[in-house]
Design a protein around this motif. Structure first.
Motif, short mmCIF file in Angstrom:
data_model
loop_
_atom_site.label_atom_id
_atom_site.label_comp_id
_atom_site.label_asym_id
_atom_site.label_seq_id
_atom_site.Cartn_x
_atom_site.Cartn_y
_atom_site.Cartn_z
N TYR A 1 -0.51 7.55 -5.07
CA TYR A 1 0.03 8.71 -4.21
C TYR A 1 1.55 8.45 -3.89
O TYR A 1 1.80 8.04 -2.86
CB TYR A 1 -0.73 8.77 -2.87
CG TYR A 1 -0.41 9.88 -1.86
CD1 TYR A 1 0.38 11.10 -2.42
CD2 TYR A 1 -0.45 9.52 -0.50
CE1 TYR A 1 0.57 11.90 -1.52
CE2 TYR A 1 -0.21 10.58 0.45
CZ TYR A 1 0.19 11.77 0.04
OH TYR A 1 0.49 12.71 0.91
N ALA B 1 3.87 9.46 -1.00
CA ALA B 1 3.88 9.05 0.23
C ALA B 1 4.86 8.05 0.34
O ALA B 1 4.99 7.69 1.75
CB ALA B 1 2.44 8.69 0.26
N ASN C 1 1.14 4.56 5.22
CA ASN C 1 -0.02 4.96 6.02
C ASN C 1 -1.55 5.23 5.34
O ASN C 1 -2.47 5.77 5.97
CB ASN C 1 0.33 6.37 6.70
CG ASN C 1 1.62 6.08 7.48
OD1 ASN C 1 1.82 5.03 8.00
ND2 ASN C 1 2.57 7.18 7.63
N GLN C 2 -1.58 4.82 4.04
CA GLN C 2 -2.86 4.84 3.52
C GLN C 2 -3.70 3.36 4.02
O GLN C 2 -3.08 2.49 4.57
CB GLN C 2 -2.83 4.80 2.02
CG GLN C 2 -2.06 5.97 1.63
CD GLN C 2 -2.68 7.08 1.98
OE1 GLN C 2 -3.79 7.59 1.82
NE2 GLN C 2 -2.02 8.16 2.82
N TYR D 1 -2.40 -0.15 -8.70
CA TYR D 1 -3.11 1.04 -8.17
C TYR D 1 -4.19 1.84 -9.16
O TYR D 1 -5.34 1.94 -8.86
CB TYR D 1 -2.35 1.84 -7.09
CG TYR D 1 -3.01 2.40 -6.19
CD1 TYR D 1 -3.18 1.97 -4.70
CD2 TYR D 1 -3.63 3.84 -6.24
CE1 TYR D 1 -3.92 2.57 -3.73
CE2 TYR D 1 -4.47 4.42 -5.30
CZ TYR D 1 -4.44 3.71 -4.17
OH TYR D 1 -5.19 4.51 -3.08
N ARG E 1 0.97 -1.28 -0.10
CA ARG E 1 -0.03 -0.08 0.17
C ARG E 1 0.89 1.03 0.01
O ARG E 1 1.96 1.24 0.26
CB ARG E 1 -0.96 0.10 1.08
CG ARG E 1 -0.31 0.19 2.49
CD ARG E 1 -1.20 0.26 3.72
NE ARG E 1 -0.59 0.72 4.85
CZ ARG E 1 -0.93 0.35 6.18
NH1 ARG E 1 -2.45 0.27 6.29
NH2 ARG E 1 -0.45 0.73 7.25
N TYR E 2 0.25 2.32 -0.19
CA TYR E 2 1.00 3.64 -0.03
C TYR E 2 1.02 3.89 1.39
O TYR E 2 0.33 3.70 2.04
CB TYR E 2 0.39 4.76 -0.91
CG TYR E 2 0.44 4.77 -2.44
CD1 TYR E 2 1.55 4.89 -3.03
CD2 TYR E 2 -0.74 4.58 -3.14
CE1 TYR E 2 1.78 4.64 -4.32
CE2 TYR E 2 -0.59 4.36 -4.47
CZ TYR E 2 0.72 4.64 -5.15
OH TYR E 2 0.81 4.38 -6.39
N LYS F 1 5.98 3.88 -0.34
CA LYS F 1 5.30 2.50 -0.37
C LYS F 1 5.78 1.84 0.90
O LYS F 1 6.79 2.07 1.43
CB LYS F 1 5.40 1.73 -1.52
CG LYS F 1 4.99 2.33 -2.84
CD LYS F 1 5.39 1.53 -4.02
CE LYS F 1 5.15 2.20 -5.32
NZ LYS F 1 6.38 3.11 -5.80
N HIS G 1 -5.69 1.43 1.36
CA HIS G 1 -6.11 0.27 0.35
C HIS G 1 -4.86 -0.40 0.08
O HIS G 1 -3.94 0.14 -0.44
CB HIS G 1 -6.65 0.87 -0.91
CG HIS G 1 -7.92 1.76 -0.67
ND1 HIS G 1 -9.02 1.01 -0.38
CD2 HIS G 1 -8.06 2.91 -0.72
CE1 HIS G 1 -9.91 1.86 -0.07
NE2 HIS G 1 -9.55 3.09 -0.62
#
Length: 598
Positions: free
Chosen positions: A494, A497, A452-453, A484, A449-450, A499, A455
């Motif tokens: 994003y 941010a 602290n995201q 994504y 995920r990215y 990964k 999905h």
């Protein structure tokens, strides 16, 4: 209040919904004092006496199965193993589920819910499967029976009993595996597998021959850790009930169903609610004298009376308009679900071939496929028993995973250490099941995920058991960005941010011998030898009944083509060929329907 696991109607009235009953009643929950931190360090060691008292209290209340879920046991399972030892030594008949074994993933709620599900269903499943194993052995069966898992592989009975939660929704998984198998044989890699039976309509996605998976499914409004084939379903089947919404006065269909008994009105078993099958009969799609090959007579006159009373007269419609409305509404529901499975996930449905199986799907597939611009439908020869095709074409598959949160770029040694533990476990499992290196395959993947995201997406690596290289990992990082944006739209990534890797996964497959599907020589014979007559059938294009040719599938030769409007009947399903569409029997006796714009 979350709307996960609710139907569209329930979600619209979410404030009026009640949370599903707890899996484990509160009086059957016991606490123990212990604490392990996220690094696996023991901060408070478990007191065995405390654990013994908790276990004794549960057994005194009559429990047959115990699930154990402690905080951060996925980092260090020593306290869970202590509890397990106490249970096994003192109460050997009690079934035991440890969260560190059933769901070794980050997420206390999901891990605990998964463990509770396993503890709840395992005793009954294990008892049944062990009885089955014994009975079959006594009757001379030499090989161990294999049991389908929700992720699309089969396991021996002992392995299936250890992780009973894997049986959840394993039935629908069989049909998807069967579709992939047929697709491989006939050269179709992109498949929308649609299954319509008596109660539900299900859709799954196969892309480039790979079945789409779900790693956090929602079961009874509980999100759990369970690798399963991604199957989206709604209450839309032959037994779905048509009703008038008292608030809006609109005609609705489903999700309520009439069940197998009494079932639809036309069955004649006392059903009093009009269903989709009743509408199909009124419109002429079903043959009242040839249902189940003529073994069951359908009651058309009674169906017309109830349709008039319950739907047509209150709505100010004729019975034909009411039946057509029911047919169009249910097709629209199914089209919407396919749209959710494709367009909302970044796929173009026009790039897929639609497989229609289950006894009711071939009646409706031409319509819900056309809604999405799909050009070709395949109705497998095994449509009504397609799950069995999946069972006999499956491989033995073990799936293992573990959480380890690493920021990208991650230490390649740490990555290989995680995979090494899982790969070695998988190879041991396959070896114990009797497989040699030559018929094993290992696929590794990362959930990413990215940073602290929310999905997460699963990113596959190259197959094999050798150590993962820096190049392979870099490819996976780049592939995540592509996946994504495919799932959430261009520009959604994003990248700023950074990964992070969340989960390491390994799929270990032991290849089994597959059934040999017989191929027949195509013949340029007229379909007339399969013609069994004509009957009036209603088609929306004409807004009326038109004389329609009816064909017996068993008398159509491979290569035969049938032009719509037409109906092809078998003893176990009915195929509706809409006007301007064309159907052909292929060399494997599947029926392919080519829609009018193809």
């Amino acid at each position: 209040r979350t709307t996960e696991g609710l139907t569209e109607t329930e979600a619209f009235h979410a404030s009026a919904q009640s949370k599903t009953d707890p899996i484990v009643p509160k009086p059957l929950i016991e606490e123990v004092s212990e604490r392990i931190d996220y690094k696996g360090s023991v901060l408070i060691r478990l007191d065995p006496t405390d654990a013994e008292n908790a276990i004794r209290n549960l057994v005194a209340k009559g429990v047959e199965s115990i699930g154990v879920a402690l905080l951060w046991d996925l980092s260090n399972d020593s306290n869970e193993q202590t509890i397990a030892r106490i249970v096994r030594e003192n109460y050997p008949s009690v079934y035991l589920s440890l969260s560190s074994e059933v769901a070794p993933f980050l997420g206390e709620y999901e891990r605990t819910a998964t463990t509770a599900f396993n503890a709840y269903i395992a005793p009954k499943i294990a008892a049944y499967l062990q009885r089955l194993k014994t009975a079959l052995r006594e009757k001379g069966m030499k090989h161990e029976p294999l049991v389908m898992q929700s992720y699309g592989g089969v396991l021996g009975i002992d392995d299936a009993c250890r992780s009973a939660v894997g049986a959840i929704e394993s039935g629908p998984a069989s049909g998807v595996v069967g579709s992939r198998f047929i697709g491989q044989r006939i050269g179709i890699p992109h498949i929308l597998a649609t299954d319509m039976g008596g109660t539900t309509f299900k859709v799954s996605v196969i892309r480039d021959g790979v079945v789409e998976k779900d790693y956090k499914p929602v079961i009874l409004q509980y999100q759990i850790f369970l690798t399963k084939i991604w199957v989206q379903s709604i209450g839309a089947g032959g037994g779905s009930i048509a009703w008038i919404d008292a608030e809006t006065g609109l005609l609705k269909v489903g999700p309520q169903g009439a069940g197998a008994y009494p079932g639809p009105v036309c069955y004649g078993h006392g059903g009093t609610e009009i269903t989709v099958s009743d509408a199909d009969l009124v419109l002429g799609y079903l043959n009242e004298n040839y249902f189940f090959g003529g073994k069951i007579a359908l009651h058309k006159e009674k169906t017309l009376r109830v349709l008039e009373e319950k739907i047509a007269r209150p709505m100010g419609m004729s019975v034909v308009e009411a039946a057509s409305g029911i047919y169009r509404i249910i097709n629209s529901h199914m089209g919407d679900l396919i749209r959710k499975a494709t367009v909302e996930k970044g796929y173009d449905p026009r790039e897929f071939t639609l497989f229609a199986f289950g006894a009711a799907a071939p009646v409706h597939a031409g319509r819900y496929a056309a809604e999405l611009g799909i050009k070709q439908i395949v109705i497998p020869l095994t449509a009504s028993v397609h799950g069995a095709t999946g069972l006999v074409s499956s491989d033995v598959v073990y799936e293992y995973g573990r959480s380890d949160n690493l920021f990208v770029p991650a230490d390649i040694r740490r990555i290989n250490e995680n995979f090494s533990v899982l790969v070695n476990k998988a190879i041991r499992s396959l070896g114990s099941a009797g497989f040699k290196n030559g018929n094993m395959s290992i696929l590794r993947s990362l959930d990413m995920r990215y940073r602290n995201q929310v999905h997460e997406l699963n990113v596959p690596l190259r197959p094999g058991v050798a150590e993962v290289s820096e190049t392979e990992v870099e490819e996976a990082y780049a592939r995540f960005d592509e996946l994504y944006e495919q799932a959430y739209g261009p520009g959604a990534g994003y990248r700023e941010a950074g990964k992070e890797i969340m989960v390491f996964r390994v799929v270990a497959t032991g290849q089994l011998k597959k059934p040999n599907i017989r191929s027949y020589q195509k013949e340029n014979k007229s379909p007339d030898r399969g013609l069994k007559g004509e009957r009036p059938v209603y088609f929306e294009e004409y807004k009326e009944f038109v004389p329609t040719k009816i064909y017996e599938f068993g008398r159509l030769a491979p290569g035969s083509e049938v032009l719509g409007p037409a109906i092809i009947e078998t003893p176990v399903t009915t195929m509706v060929i809409n006007p301007r569409d064309r159907a052909a029997v292929d060399e494997f006796l599947n029926v392919r329907i080519y829609l009018q714009d193809s």
